[in-house]
Each structure stands twice: as C-alpha cells, then as structure tokens.
Design a protein around this motif. Sequence first.
Motif, mmCIF file in Angstrom:
data_model
loop_
_atom_site.group_PDB
_atom_site.id
_atom_site.type_symbol
_atom_site.label_atom_id
_atom_site.label_comp_id
_atom_site.label_asym_id
_atom_site.label_seq_id
_atom_site.Cartn_x
_atom_site.Cartn_y
_atom_site.Cartn_z
ATOM 1 N N GLY A 32 36.301 49.736 27.471
ATOM 2 C CA GLY A 32 36.285 51.127 27.147
ATOM 3 C C GLY A 32 36.645 52.107 28.182
ATOM 4 N N ALA A 33 36.650 51.460 29.421
ATOM 5 C CA ALA A 33 37.361 52.378 30.529
ATOM 6 C C ALA A 33 38.851 52.474 30.368
ATOM 7 C CB ALA A 33 36.776 52.157 31.917
ATOM 8 N N LEU A 34 39.193 51.211 30.056
ATOM 9 C CA LEU A 34 40.766 50.757 29.986
ATOM 10 C C LEU A 34 41.315 51.803 28.701
ATOM 11 C CD1 LEU A 34 43.435 49.154 30.772
ATOM 12 C CD2 LEU A 34 42.705 47.492 29.052
ATOM 13 N N ARG A 35 40.669 51.817 27.792
ATOM 14 C CA ARG A 35 41.091 52.571 26.612
ATOM 15 C C ARG A 35 41.227 53.875 26.771
ATOM 16 N NH1 ARG A 35 38.306 48.607 22.117
ATOM 17 N NH2 ARG A 35 39.896 46.790 22.054
ATOM 18 N N ARG A 36 40.184 54.491 27.594
ATOM 19 C CA ARG A 36 40.572 55.768 27.858
ATOM 20 C C ARG A 36 41.528 56.075 28.896
ATOM 21 N NH1 ARG A 36 34.831 54.854 28.182
ATOM 22 N NH2 ARG A 36 34.701 54.791 30.319
ATOM 23 N N LEU A 37 41.772 55.086 29.694
ATOM 24 C CA LEU A 37 42.967 55.197 30.666
ATOM 25 C C LEU A 37 44.188 55.282 30.175
ATOM 26 C CD1 LEU A 37 43.611 55.092 33.818
ATOM 27 C CD2 LEU A 37 43.904 52.671 33.314
ATOM 28 N N ALA A 86 45.417 58.669 37.353
ATOM 29 C CA ALA A 86 43.940 58.720 37.516
ATOM 30 C C ALA A 86 43.391 60.060 36.868
ATOM 31 C CB ALA A 86 43.730 58.762 39.072
ATOM 32 N N GLU A 87 43.942 61.051 36.809
ATOM 33 C CA GLU A 87 43.555 62.277 35.877
ATOM 34 C C GLU A 87 43.540 61.893 34.634
ATOM 35 O OE1 GLU A 87 46.126 65.365 37.393
ATOM 36 O OE2 GLU A 87 44.951 65.711 39.006
ATOM 37 N N ARG A 88 44.597 61.403 33.897
ATOM 38 C CA ARG A 88 44.440 60.964 32.714
ATOM 39 C C ARG A 88 43.349 59.998 31.968
ATOM 40 N NH1 ARG A 88 50.223 59.920 33.401
ATOM 41 N NH2 ARG A 88 49.916 57.824 33.500
ATOM 42 N N ALA A 89 42.963 59.277 32.979
ATOM 43 C CA ALA A 89 41.763 58.284 32.947
ATOM 44 C C ALA A 89 40.251 59.080 33.284
ATOM 45 C CB ALA A 89 42.059 56.909 33.837
ATOM 46 N N GLY A 90 40.122 60.276 33.530
ATOM 47 C CA GLY A 90 39.138 60.709 33.913
ATOM 48 C C GLY A 90 38.691 60.485 35.354
ATOM 49 N N VAL A 91 39.567 60.030 36.249
ATOM 50 C CA VAL A 91 39.399 59.740 37.600
ATOM 51 C C VAL A 91 39.637 60.851 38.504
ATOM 52 C CG1 VAL A 91 39.601 58.033 39.573
ATOM 53 C CG2 VAL A 91 39.833 57.271 37.091
ATOM 54 N N ARG A 92 38.768 61.230 39.136
ATOM 55 C CA ARG A 92 39.138 62.513 40.037
ATOM 56 C C ARG A 92 39.846 61.718 41.564
ATOM 57 N NH1 ARG A 92 32.929 64.306 40.411
ATOM 58 N NH2 ARG A 92 32.843 62.157 41.041
ATOM 59 N N ALA A 93 40.939 62.242 41.574
ATOM 60 C CA ALA A 93 41.897 61.713 42.689
ATOM 61 C C ALA A 93 42.527 62.933 43.460
ATOM 62 C CB ALA A 93 43.033 60.685 42.006
ATOM 63 N N ALA A 94 42.740 62.395 44.634
ATOM 64 C CA ALA A 94 43.448 63.363 45.595
ATOM 65 C C ALA A 94 44.085 62.642 46.491
ATOM 66 C CB ALA A 94 42.613 64.517 46.001
ATOM 67 N N SER A 95 45.316 63.152 47.137
ATOM 68 C CA SER A 95 45.868 62.659 48.354
ATOM 69 C C SER A 95 46.208 63.613 49.536
ATOM 70 C CB SER A 95 47.344 62.097 47.739
ATOM 71 O OG SER A 95 48.040 63.208 47.575
ATOM 72 N N ILE A 96 45.896 62.876 50.530
ATOM 73 C CA ILE A 96 46.229 63.461 52.029
ATOM 74 C C ILE A 96 47.564 62.767 52.349
ATOM 75 C CG2 ILE A 96 45.329 63.612 54.313
ATOM 76 C CD1 ILE A 96 42.684 63.790 53.437
ATOM 77 N N ASN A 97 48.460 63.754 52.285
ATOM 78 C CA ASN A 97 49.820 63.349 52.953
ATOM 79 C C ASN A 97 50.499 64.347 53.571
ATOM 80 O OD1 ASN A 97 51.784 64.756 51.108
ATOM 81 N ND2 ASN A 97 50.310 63.398 49.526
ATOM 82 N N SER A 98 51.796 64.074 54.184
ATOM 83 C CA SER A 98 52.571 65.143 55.065
ATOM 84 C C SER A 98 52.987 66.358 53.869
ATOM 85 C CB SER A 98 53.716 64.491 55.488
ATOM 86 O OG SER A 98 54.497 63.747 54.411
ATOM 87 N N ALA A 99 53.089 66.188 52.601
ATOM 88 C CA ALA A 99 53.549 67.023 51.910
ATOM 89 C C ALA A 99 52.475 68.111 51.558
ATOM 90 C CB ALA A 99 53.929 66.410 50.674
ATOM 91 N N ASN A 100 51.037 67.940 51.585
ATOM 92 C CA ASN A 100 50.267 68.766 51.223
ATOM 93 C C ASN A 100 49.097 69.124 52.482
ATOM 94 O OD1 ASN A 100 48.770 66.385 51.481
ATOM 95 N ND2 ASN A 100 47.720 66.739 49.371
#
Length: 708
Positions: free
Chosen positions: A16-21, A93-107
């Motif tokens: 079910g999670a895969l199909r939502r993804l 991740a956002e398309r799958a309803g997963v709340r994601a964020a990154s910490i990198n040199s650009a932000n």
Amino acid sequence: MSEPETAEDLRDEALGALRRLVADETATFHDGQFEAIQALVQRRARALVVQRTGWGKSAVYFVATLLLRGRGAGPTILVSPLLALMRDQVAAAERAGVRAASINSANPLEWTDILASLGNDEIDVLLVSPERLNNPRFRDEQLPALMARIGLLVVDEAHCISDWGHDFRPDYRRLRDLIAGMPPGVPVLATTATANERVVHDVEEQLGTGGDGVVTIRGPLARDSLRLGVLRLPDAATRLAWLLSHIGDLPGSGIIYALTVSAAEDTARLLRDAGHEVRAYTGQTDPAEREESERLLKENRVKALVATSALGMGFDKPDLAFVLHLGAPSSPVAYYQQVGRAGRATARADVLLLPGPEDEAIWQYFATSSMPEQAKATAVLDELDHEGGALSTVALEARVDIRRSRLELLLKVLDVDGAVERVQGGWRSTGVPWAYDAERYSRIAAARRHEQDAMLEYERTSGCRMEFLQRALDDPAAAPCGRCDTCTSAWYPTGIEEATAVAADAALNRVGVLIEPRAQWPSGMPRLGLELRGNIPPGERLEPGRALARLTDLGWGGPLRELFAPGSPDAEISSAMAAACVRVLADWGWDTRPAAVVSMPSRSHPRLVGSLARTISELGRLPLLGTLELTGKGPGGSGGNSAYRLAGVAESFAVGPELASSLSDLRAAPVLLVDDLVDSRWTLTVAGRLLRRAGAGAVLPFVLAARA
C-alpha cells in the motif's frame, strides 16, 4: 497480548505504501524489494542492496521509513553524496507523503528551521552529505541527539565507502564509526548500483561492525533498454564533427560526458554555436545554474547537458534517451554507473562511447591526485603537533607546501584515520600515532591500473559489451544482450558531413584564454619571510592577460601538451603556433596598444620563449626591450600551494640596468610580458610588479599555455 506481525501482513502494508509512493494502484514489488523492506522493518537488520539504476532502491528506504515511523521509530538519516541526488530524493519523498528535508551547503539559511522541525518530530527523513557528518557544530551539537532517536540509517551510493569503489570518498569512511556507535536494534541500509564482489565484501564488513550479520540482496545488472556501442575516431576534431553531424539524430534528450571541465565547456559552446540547445555542467558551474540545467533536461527543454562526472550519481530522469562519452571513464564500473542514467523507463536508449588518445593521460592525472604522500602527511602532522591547538586550512596552507585542494583531501584522510580532527576554528592533532600505509596505497594504485586496462579492453572487445560490463561488476547473471554493436552490427552512423568537419576544425582552432590578474597576496607570507600581505596595490598589478590555450583544451591543448611534455626538447616556436598567437593578439581588444615586449627568463624553455618574444616583436613592430634577470634566489619550483609558490619566485627575478633604462624611456607606456606557461600566476605577478616599479605602465601578460 497482540499477535506477532506476519510477513503477509507486512507485505500488504508495504505494498500500500509503495502504491502511494508511485501513484499507481497496480504497482507491485520488484524482486528483492520487499525482502529488503522486511529485513529492515521486521528484523531490524543491516542490509546491502546492489541493484541496477532504476530498480527502485529509493522505494525501499522510503517505504521502510513510513512503516518504521508507523511503529514509533525515529527519523531516518539518509547519507547522500550529491546535491542533485538530494533534490531528487526530497521531491520523491514528498510525492510519497514522506516529510523530508536536507542539510547541505546550498541551504544554510534553512538549517535552523529544519533542526527545529526535527526536534518537534516533524521530519521523517533527513538527508545529509557525508562531509556534513564531520562539521564540528553538526557533529558535536546535533548528531548525538539524532543518533539517540534514529529509526533507520541509509547510506546511498555505498560503493563510496570502499577503497575499491570507483568513486571512493574519504568522508564516507567515517560511517563505519557512526554505525559502530548506533543504538542496538537500529536497522541500516546501504544501496548502490555499482559494486563488484570486492566492494560488496568491503561494504559488508563495514556494515557488520559490531558483530551483526548483513543481509545482501543482489540482482542482475543488465538493462534491457540500453543499446551499447563504441566508435573509434582518429582525433578530437573528428569526434566533434561526428557529434555535430548526428546530435540531431539522437532520440529525445540526454547527457554528453567529457573528461575535463574545458572539454565540456568547449563542446557545449561548439554545439550552441551550431544552433543546438545544450548546456555545460561541471564542478565549476554555479550551483543555481546546475539546478536550472537539471530541471531543463528533465523537462526536455534542452537536447543535452555536456557534463563532467559532476553529473553522475543519483541524477534521476527516467526517460533519458541517450548517453554519449567524448573520452572514456577510467574503469568499466564507472562507465556502467554513468550510462545507467539512461533508459530507466524507456524501451530503448542509445549509449555510445567515442574514446580519445588522450584518455589514458587524463586517467593517470586523476588517479595520482587522490593518493596521499607520506612526506606531505608528515609535514601536516608536524605543524599541528607543534601548534598544539587548531589551525585553519588557510593557516595550515601557509606552513606546508601543499595545494589547497590536495591539502583538504589529505586532512580528510588523516581525519578518518584518527590522526587529526576537525574542530571549531580548523584542524588539530589528536595525538594518535599515524603510519603511512604504503602497502594499502600500492594495492589501490594497482587496482586502478587494472581498471584502466579493463576499460581499454571494453573498447576493443569483440564480445557482448553489456556482458563485459556485467562481468566487471561480478554479476552472476552476465549474458549476451543481443542489442549492442558486437552482438548485432554498428547501429550508429559513421559518416561525417563536410560542413561539420569545417566547423569542428574552426572550433578547435579557436584561440585565446583569459588570464585573470592576481589581486591579493596569500595569507601567511610573513611566516615565510616575505612582507607581503593584503591587497596588491593597483599600481603594481598586472592587467588581464591572454594564453593561446589551456593544456586541457580539445584543440591547441594537444600540440601544447606535446610541447611541454617531460623530456620534450626546447625548440623555437613553430610557424603554425606563432600564427595562432598572432590571432590572439589581434583579437585582444586592449584599451592601449603595448609599446614594447619584455620576455621572462625561462629555465626550461629559453629558446621557445625567446623565439616567441622575437616573433611578436617583429610581426607587431614593437621593440624587444630584453629579458628579466634571474637572481638565483628562491627555489623557483612550480609545485605546492599558493603561498609556497609565491615564496619560490618572489625574489627570483630582477630588472637589469639596461632593461630599466629602456622602461624609463617608454614613459609609463604599456608593455607585453611574454612567457611559456602559466599555472599559479605568481611568476607573472612578481614580474609585473617589478616592471611597474621600474617605470612600465600597464603590464599585459601573454603566454602560450595555461594549465587549467
């Protein structure tokens, strides 16, 4: 008491999670996907997944994250090597309803908000680069709290962990210590599409730190959509002419790989001049421009990105229709990784390699630049031991004769070996004894040479090309593909249009490279006995100069490489090269024409420099005032970092009486300063300062070749 969860229940939930993804109610798992998810969620195991690009490795960790979070686990930490990869993963991740964020040199402006969201348990997946794990503030202030509540650790592009991986990175090696210090029962997932048996065993050993076993899930690596081929052409001009003739025939949009920055930029310019929508994409491209170029390619608004390996791991465009290489990567594994970008969601994608005679020299340069040298490492450790506290990279650079890029790489190696540590303010010694592992580096160098030989064999093989790549990756399912140019016949055109040959010749005959003047002295010069600090006064600076070409250029770079190759005899400039230099001077567009010529006293090419200066003087009808004198002071070497290079030449030259008198007679008119080769620009900077102080007006440097 609730019943234990069955594998069937878990599979239904995961499906079910895969199909939502993927937003597809009919989607099913590929072979191995559910087994990996089950190992992570139900058994809390450590798993290594080796599967071809496009198989769905990201689906494994996103679905596993959703399931683990639903069972009360903390957030997933995803170690990811490239900004392009991070951007794609956050979007997926956002398309799958997963709340994601990154910490990198650009932000950096977003870090505070992201860390606050983490503290509030509002983020499911945090993406970080391996370099970020060793940032002192992140490592000391944020990472311990994250590791205390981590739900899953994912190491993407895990072949980077291994000394034997084609894209080894020192920062990845510290993941072994991170894994060893994780709380019991936290699952770990490592993923890659490019690992042979040696790399697999190495990664398994590092994942298994602490005594836990590793579940390895490996699938066949062949991609049915890829149609491979190799087209050997005699030189760079012919390769570019072929590209101009046939880029319009290639399906859809794709990537054209080049081995150097200058080759990528020159090729992109040539294609744009011919009316093709392309962009250059290299490690020197502005990050915002890189992101825009990625978007334009994904939207099929450009025909191709002409890229170095900076566009590699993780770039996600399922309908990428072709990958061309102007010059071969140094190993079949690296080549497979790059061509694996194509044909992920298409029935066919064309992959063509156009190798060049210069490939092996480029491989050798990059292979040697990544190996630490014992004497350099000892010098760094001695300085840090002597200091006692922390030294910044800039301060350390003024004390050791190592270029900035190599110094930073060496510090990373010493860091993961435990001899130094990165702290606020720079680097400091840990006091842990360090020994140069000569045997290890010898084995790595031998492995690199073996890979290069294998790449040459791939180019020459009469067997199936896909099968060859699979065997290089120790794929047990290796078998003839039935599609490549050796399984069938040459599927690509070989003819070249006359007009494109003329255009390619003209592009390769393009001359003139800007030499930017130095405006500031390096830090730490007083420590080297030279009272040079801050900005160079405008009245003592060079003007912008010109070189005929870079040594790495596709056109004049070849003849110049031969001219400056070790052991090449010193000789007078050829008529063809002299004519090209005259074209550079004619196109310069200076504000005031130089009134005279001055030459540098070359130690290695006195005949070459002398003949170049005379030729310019005669053809330009400019007086040749003479040559700066050598004082015999300073080593005059060309290696090392900026501070040491300047120290090597700062007192090496003088303006003799006759030249001084001639300069005085010019009454501050501009002069042209002629030399053979420019690299750090300090020789020209020092010479220009002397000439300005002796009465010259503007000093315009002209050299035959620029190193980069």
